[in-house]
Design a protein around this motif. Structure first.
Motif, mmCIF file in Angstrom:
data_model
loop_
_atom_site.group_PDB
_atom_site.id
_atom_site.type_symbol
_atom_site.label_atom_id
_atom_site.label_comp_id
_atom_site.label_asym_id
_atom_site.label_seq_id
_atom_site.Cartn_x
_atom_site.Cartn_y
_atom_site.Cartn_z
ATOM 1 N N GLU A 48 8.380 6.434 -5.548
ATOM 2 C CA GLU A 48 8.354 7.411 -4.462
ATOM 3 C C GLU A 48 7.014 8.114 -4.540
ATOM 4 O O GLU A 48 6.679 8.760 -5.519
ATOM 5 C CB GLU A 48 9.480 8.423 -4.588
ATOM 6 N N VAL A 49 6.226 7.975 -3.498
ATOM 7 C CA VAL A 49 4.862 8.478 -3.501
ATOM 8 C C VAL A 49 4.796 9.925 -3.045
ATOM 9 O O VAL A 49 4.157 10.756 -3.662
ATOM 10 C CB VAL A 49 3.969 7.601 -2.596
ATOM 11 N N MET A 50 5.471 10.210 -1.951
ATOM 12 C CA MET A 50 5.387 11.545 -1.376
ATOM 13 C C MET A 50 6.553 11.755 -0.410
ATOM 14 O O MET A 50 6.742 10.963 0.504
ATOM 15 C CB MET A 50 4.057 11.680 -0.624
ATOM 16 N N ARG A 51 7.343 12.771 -0.645
ATOM 17 C CA ARG A 51 8.431 13.160 0.267
ATOM 18 C C ARG A 51 9.268 11.981 0.760
ATOM 19 O O ARG A 51 9.480 11.798 1.951
ATOM 20 C CB ARG A 51 7.868 13.914 1.449
ATOM 21 N N PHE B 190 0.835 -1.201 0.000
ATOM 22 C CA PHE B 190 0.000 0.000 0.000
ATOM 23 C C PHE B 190 0.870 1.251 0.000
ATOM 24 O O PHE B 190 2.072 1.185 0.263
ATOM 25 C CB PHE B 190 -0.938 0.011 1.216
ATOM 26 N N THR B 191 0.234 2.391 -0.288
ATOM 27 C CA THR B 191 0.910 3.687 -0.200
ATOM 28 C C THR B 191 0.099 4.611 0.702
ATOM 29 O O THR B 191 -1.094 4.386 0.914
ATOM 30 C CB THR B 191 1.040 4.370 -1.581
ATOM 31 N N VAL B 192 0.744 5.660 1.178
ATOM 32 C CA VAL B 192 0.048 6.650 2.003
ATOM 33 C C VAL B 192 -0.980 7.425 1.182
ATOM 34 O O VAL B 192 -1.858 8.056 1.755
ATOM 35 C CB VAL B 192 1.030 7.641 2.681
ATOM 36 N N ARG B 193 -0.896 7.360 -0.113
ATOM 37 C CA ARG B 193 -1.843 8.041 -0.996
ATOM 38 C C ARG B 193 -3.108 7.217 -1.245
ATOM 39 O O ARG B 193 -4.008 7.665 -1.925
ATOM 40 C CB ARG B 193 -1.194 8.366 -2.339
#
Length: 121
Positions: free
Chosen positions: A91-94, A44-47
């Motif tokens: 890379e999803v975010m930061r 999963f991703t934080v998005r």
């Protein structure tokens, strides 16, 4: 099979031989004819993206997965192939990448969908 970690090898363990052992190959009869496939690992991703790994080619690290986009109901996902090497580099975010759900237990797709219905009530 090589060990796969997110964020260029320095992050979370996504997949290794031990985790991959129960996952059938892409061409296994249990995968190609399954109407209610078994999911073995969840990424999963934080998005809000989620992938449930159903089958795996251990040499190419191409997997068959059930994927759900952000905002979609779990039962509205799609089954397709995913390159796990590319997923690991995402890379999803930061600096955050794809993660493995360490509490996920192998489950049938119908159980995964049923859990969403159960929590929604």
């Amino acid at each position: 099979m090589r060990t796969l970690r997110n964020r260029k090898g320095a992050g979370m363990l996504l997949l290794n031989e031990k985790l991959a052992k129960p996952i059938p190959s892409l061409m296994a009869d249990e995968v190609t004819s399954a109407s209610d496939p078994m999911a073995y690992v969840r990424f999963f991703t934080v998005r809000g993206w989620s992938w449930w790994l159903l089958a795996l080619d251990r040499e190419s690290l191409i997997g068959l997965s059930y994927v759900v986009a952000p905002g979609e109901a779990i039962c509205n996902g799609e089954i397709g192939t995913v390159d796990l090497s590319e997923l690991a580099e995402l890379e999803v975010m930061r600096g955050l990448g794809v993660e493995r759900d360490t509490s996920f237990e192998p489950s049938r797709q119908s159980v995964i969908c049923g859990e969403e219905v159960k929590h929604a009530k």
